[in-house]
Design a protein around this motif. Structure first.
Motif, short mmCIF file in Angstrom:
data_model
loop_
_atom_site.label_atom_id
_atom_site.label_comp_id
_atom_site.label_asym_id
_atom_site.label_seq_id
_atom_site.Cartn_x
_atom_site.Cartn_y
_atom_site.Cartn_z
N ASP A 66 43.15 40.48 41.17
CA ASP A 66 43.44 40.07 42.53
C ASP A 66 43.02 38.61 42.67
O ASP A 66 41.84 38.28 42.50
CB ASP A 66 42.62 40.96 43.49
CG ASP A 66 42.91 40.66 44.95
OD1 ASP A 66 43.52 39.62 45.23
OD2 ASP A 66 42.50 41.46 45.80
N PRO A 67 43.96 37.71 42.98
CA PRO A 67 43.59 36.28 43.01
C PRO A 67 42.57 35.94 44.10
O PRO A 67 41.95 34.88 44.05
CB PRO A 67 44.92 35.58 43.26
CG PRO A 67 45.82 36.60 43.85
CD PRO A 67 45.37 37.92 43.30
N HIS A 68 42.40 36.84 45.08
CA HIS A 68 41.41 36.58 46.12
C HIS A 68 39.99 36.76 45.59
O HIS A 68 39.06 36.12 46.05
CB HIS A 68 41.55 37.55 47.30
CG HIS A 68 42.89 37.53 47.96
ND1 HIS A 68 43.97 38.18 47.45
CD2 HIS A 68 43.31 36.96 49.09
CE1 HIS A 68 45.01 38.02 48.25
NE2 HIS A 68 44.63 37.27 49.26
N TYR A 69 39.83 37.71 44.66
CA TYR A 69 38.48 38.10 44.22
C TYR A 69 38.36 37.96 42.71
O TYR A 69 38.63 38.89 41.97
CB TYR A 69 38.18 39.54 44.60
CG TYR A 69 38.27 39.80 46.08
CD1 TYR A 69 37.27 39.34 46.94
CD2 TYR A 69 39.35 40.48 46.62
CE1 TYR A 69 37.37 39.55 48.31
CE2 TYR A 69 39.45 40.69 47.98
CZ TYR A 69 38.45 40.23 48.82
OH TYR A 69 38.55 40.44 50.16
N VAL A 70 37.96 36.81 42.27
CA VAL A 70 37.70 36.59 40.85
C VAL A 70 36.23 36.21 40.74
O VAL A 70 35.72 35.44 41.55
CB VAL A 70 38.61 35.47 40.30
CG1 VAL A 70 38.25 35.14 38.86
CG2 VAL A 70 40.07 35.89 40.39
N SER A 71 35.55 36.80 39.76
CA SER A 71 34.11 36.51 39.62
C SER A 71 33.93 35.08 39.08
O SER A 71 34.41 34.78 37.99
CB SER A 71 33.46 37.49 38.65
OG SER A 71 33.56 38.78 39.17
N PRO A 72 33.22 34.24 39.82
CA PRO A 72 33.01 32.86 39.34
C PRO A 72 31.89 32.81 38.30
O PRO A 72 30.80 32.30 38.54
CB PRO A 72 32.63 32.10 40.62
CG PRO A 72 32.05 33.12 41.53
CD PRO A 72 32.63 34.45 41.17
N THR A 73 32.15 33.35 37.14
CA THR A 73 31.12 33.49 36.11
C THR A 73 30.88 32.16 35.38
O THR A 73 31.74 31.28 35.39
CB THR A 73 31.55 34.53 35.07
OG1 THR A 73 32.77 34.08 34.48
CG2 THR A 73 31.79 35.89 35.68
N PRO A 74 29.73 32.04 34.71
CA PRO A 74 29.48 30.83 33.91
C PRO A 74 30.56 30.57 32.87
O PRO A 74 30.84 29.42 32.54
CB PRO A 74 28.13 31.12 33.25
CG PRO A 74 27.47 32.09 34.17
CD PRO A 74 28.57 32.93 34.73
#
Lengths: 343, 457
Positions: free
Chosen positions: A57-65
């Motif tokens: 889902d392009p709204h909810y992507v985990s901004p991981t390192p």
């Protein structure tokens, strides 16, 4: 002595990140559809990475390192905008790459210059997860892809002026391919891209073509491409899970009579499900459409209960195995909708 | 037009043939052949001329035909433009009508880009205890509801190089008594102005902030996946975790393997009263943290981390004594998000272990603890989980132990509203034990920053 030398070299490597230089520009995009557009116009001059996959889902992507690492050495960042990717800010902050920060010359918004749909008249969370600048799923109208590509080309020319000629040339080719794929070659030869787009944007393309002739032949006979392919589905009533399909709806004159979510981003409530059931029966809706990352199980259950079909459409490049680039995405979407209509 | 060309050509040819046939009547017998040759040349010349002219005229005809064709095409295109304009205007009228009659007839507000983004977090907690419970100040907090904390979060870009963050908190420290404090207030410098190319993988933090020790310490209360902080965090870093004034540098370590390795180094006042000398500290404390995040695939990711934090445990110790306090920690999390489930399901395992080493003159004292937590997001908006905490004895009773077991169920209506039910059992080897049932509601309004990505929606 040798040990010291190796240690010094390793330290330098780690500290300043001296790596093997790749002459190609590193373009990082927020999603795979934008990556596909970047590959079309950048060609061999760019190396493209997408931060998210089409199935996400392009709204909810985990901004991981790990994502932050991708942007640290990016030469250009290409995102959709219109608050689709709230998570991008964290990735860019973590990436520490000043040249691709929002507002910098190597940062490009795909949405610039696109007429937004469903701009909310009030900004209130009571309306669900609304986007202040309008519905952000702009890539689902092929005309918008031309503007998105044009925005990218401007950005590429800013960071790589030597490649301007190549980018312009590839952009012209992409634009021409979109025109032919969407309207068909005959119509483009008669009306030209600009007038086709103007009619399409006004919502009156088909009406105009039906009412006019050229060389004694109705213009509608010149229509080809996806627009012609989808003509049998014109004004078809659909139910959608989320407000993903507003641009697709307008591009092909479809009609979305209800959404399974009561408000954007709000999980379906029993009263909403009941309302949707009634809408399906009243409008004889042949399909409930959903992107693969929503609650497809719920969509299928609702479809079974209401004796209609659940159609999981790829909402972007990479959302299913067949949607590998921008053109195959629309081939797939149109195929699935037509198959459903035939069934 | 073509008939004119034909007539012209016929006349020219007739004249030429006539000229050739009458020539011998006027010429000498001996020059006959020469004359014939001359005439033939002229004919050839005329033919070429005629052919060129014919070609030019045919081109002219085509051009005129093309013009005629273009004008009909232009007419059609003009019609297309007029039609699209008409349709556009009709659509605009309909849109305007919809705006006037639809919900919220006036565009009441737009985000003001120059003001900071403001978010308010409210954390409400109700508890039902199995026995009498007192807070740090000895005040009875058994069986009560509490608006535990309200936080106001301001964020804005300061300029091209920096962001500012200010988080103000109002916290109920005793029943109906609220304490106002600056939870965090720092400058987030993305790069060093003028040195972007050299130091572009550095990031600086200046001000008051949650120190980067382990995974949980950086989380605010409302961001925690549980209703309470784990015992070792409370035992080593304090009830609210560690918040300090100081400087920090974060370095995204370039490495040949292109892995996401981050190193943090922070210099702070060392005023944490649980770990260091408290508000009277005159000595700085130093923190280092190394973490490695790995995205194995879209479905699997993990992170390893190691932290060390050292400072003086007493203010103004006698000159010949040392009171060094060092906390070391290791942490790990693994998250699995099945690709087919989209953002509907996930499983998270997270653990942290702590070891505190304190030197007091010639004595050293160690204390340790850990927690492990498992969380299952079984539906898009539902999370269930369990946690086990262990903490070895307090400094004055080194053989003691303290543990806690917690289970919880969280339900999100959206990212902005969460309900949580929790149960905790706590036990110490001095005979203390307690069971607590908790009900927590957390709500957010404003422009909403992204939540900690690995634990929450």
């Amino acid at each position: 002595m040798r040990v010291h030398l190796w240690f010094t070299m390793a330290t330098l490597l780690l500290t300043f990140g001296v790596g093997l230089a790749d002459e190609r520009l590193k373009v990082v995009t927020s999603n795979e559809t934008l990556a596909a557009v970047a590959r079309e116009v950048g060609g061999d001059r760019v190396e493209v990475f997408s931060l998210s996959r089409g199935v996400e889902d392009p709204h909810y992507v985990s901004p991981t390192p790990s994502l932050m690492l991708q942007v640290t050495d990016a030469d250009l960042f290409f995102e959709n905008g219109m608050e689709l990717e709230c998570w991008v800010e964290r990735v860019l902050d973590g990436g520490r790459n000043a040249k691709i920060r929002r507002g910098a010359k190597a940062h490009v918004y795909a949405c610039a210059g696109i007429s937004p749909l469903e701009v909310p008249s009030t900004l209130s969370r009571s309306e669900g997860c609304i986007h202040a600048h309008g519905n952000p799923h702009i890539w689902l109208d092929p005309i918008n892809a031309k503007t998105m590509a044009a925005n990218l080309v401007e950005g590429l020319k800013r960071v790589d002026p030597e490649g301007s000629e190549v980018y312009d040339q590839r952009y012209a080719q992409f634009r021409a391919r979109i025109d032919v794929a969407f309207y068909g070659r005959d119509l483009i030869e008669v009306l030209g891209s600009e007038y086709c787009d103007r009619l399409q944007r006004s919502g009156g393309l088909i009406e105009f073509l039906e009412a006019h002739e050229y060389k004694g032949r109705s213009l509608i006979e010149s229509l080809g491409g996806w627009r012609k392919k989808m003509l049998p589905l014109r004004d078809m009533n659909l139910v959608a899970y989320h407000q993903t399909w507003a641009y697709l709806r307008d591009a092909f004159d479809l009609d979305v009579v209800a959404h399974v979510e009561p408000k954007p981003g709000i999980s379906p409530t029993p009263s909403q499900i009941s309302l949707v059931r009634r809408m399906i029966e009243r409008h004889e809706v042949p399909a409930i459409i959903s992107a693969p990352y929503y609650d497809v199980g719920k969509v299928r259950t609702l479809a079974e209960e209401t004796k209609t079909n659940a159609v999981v459409l790829p909402s972007g490049v990479g959302a299913d195995a067949a949607s590998v680039d921008y053109f195959s995405l629309f081939e797939r979407i149109t195929d699935l909708l037509l198959e459903n209509a035939r069934s | 037009m073509k008939s004119i060309i034909r007539w012209s050509s016929v006349s020219l040819l007739s004249f030429s043939v006539l000229s050739v046939s009458t020539a011998p009547l006027f010429g000498q017998e001996s020059g006959k052949d020469k004359q014939i040759e001359e005439v033939q040349k002229q004919i050839q010349k005329l033919r070429t001329l005629y052919e060129n002219r014919l070609e030019d005229l045919e081109k002219e005809v085509d051009r005129l035909r093309g013009e005629k064709k273009d004008s009909s095409l232009q007419k059609l295109r003009r019609k297309a433009a007029e039609f699209s304009e008409k349709k556009k205007k009709e659509q605009e009228v309909m849109d305007a009508a919809a705006r006037l009659t639809g919900p919220g007839s006036i565009i009441s507000s737009k985000f003001n880009e120059f003001n900071p983004r403001i978010t308010v977090f409210s954390d409400f907690l109700g508890r039902l205890d199995g026995r009498r419970v007192n807070n740090d100040e000895g005040v009875d907090t058994t069986d009560r509801f509490s608006l535990r904390e309200v936080e106001v979060d301001f964020r804005a870009d300061i300029d091209t190089y920096a962001k500012g963050v200010l988080i103000l908190a109002m916290e109920e420290h005793s029943p109906n008594e609220y304490e106002f404090k600056v939870e965090e207030g720092y400058l987030d410098l993305h790069t060093i102005p003028g040195l972007e190319d050299v130091a572009h993988n550095l990031r600086f933090k200046i001000g008051r902030f949650r120190t980067e020790f382990g995974i949980v310490n950086i989380l605010h209360n409302h961001d925690l996946p549980w209703t309470s902080r784990p015992l070792p965090v409370i035992g080593f870093l304090g009830e609210e975790g560690d918040v300090e004034n100081g400087l920090g540098i974060e370095y995204l370590v370039h490495n040949p393997w292109n892995e996401a390795i981050t190193f943090n180094f922070q210099i702070v006042n060392g005023e944490n009263s649980t770990l260091f000398a408290g508000a009277n500290s005159n000595d700085l404390a130093f923190l280092g943290r190394l973490k490695w995040h790995k995205q194995l695939s879209l479905e699997h990711e993990f992170q390893f981390g190691a932290s060390a934090y050292t400072g003086n445990a007493a203010s103004d110790p006698p000159a010949d004594t040392t009171r060094l306090s060092t906390l070391m920690g290791a942490d790990f999390y693994y998250r699995w998000r099945p690709e087919k489930g989209g953002d509907q399901t996930s499983i998270l395992f997270q653990t942290e272990a702590y070891l505190r080493h304190r030197e007091e003159n010639d004595r050293t004292r160690n204390r340790w603890g850990f927690y492990s937590a498992l969380q299952h997001q079984f539906l898009k908006n539902f999370y269930a989980g369990a946690r086990f905490d262990y903490l070895s004895g307090a400094p004055n009773s080194e053989n003691d132990w303290h543990h806690k077991e917690a289970i919880y169920l969280s339900y999100y209506t959206s990212e902005f509203l969460r309900f949580r039910l929790g149960y905790e059992h706590e036990e110490e080897n001095n005979g203390f034990d307690n069971d607590t049932l908790m009900f927590q509601v957390t709500w957010v309004f404003g422009s909403h920053a992204v939540e900690p990505y690995w634990v929450n929606r």
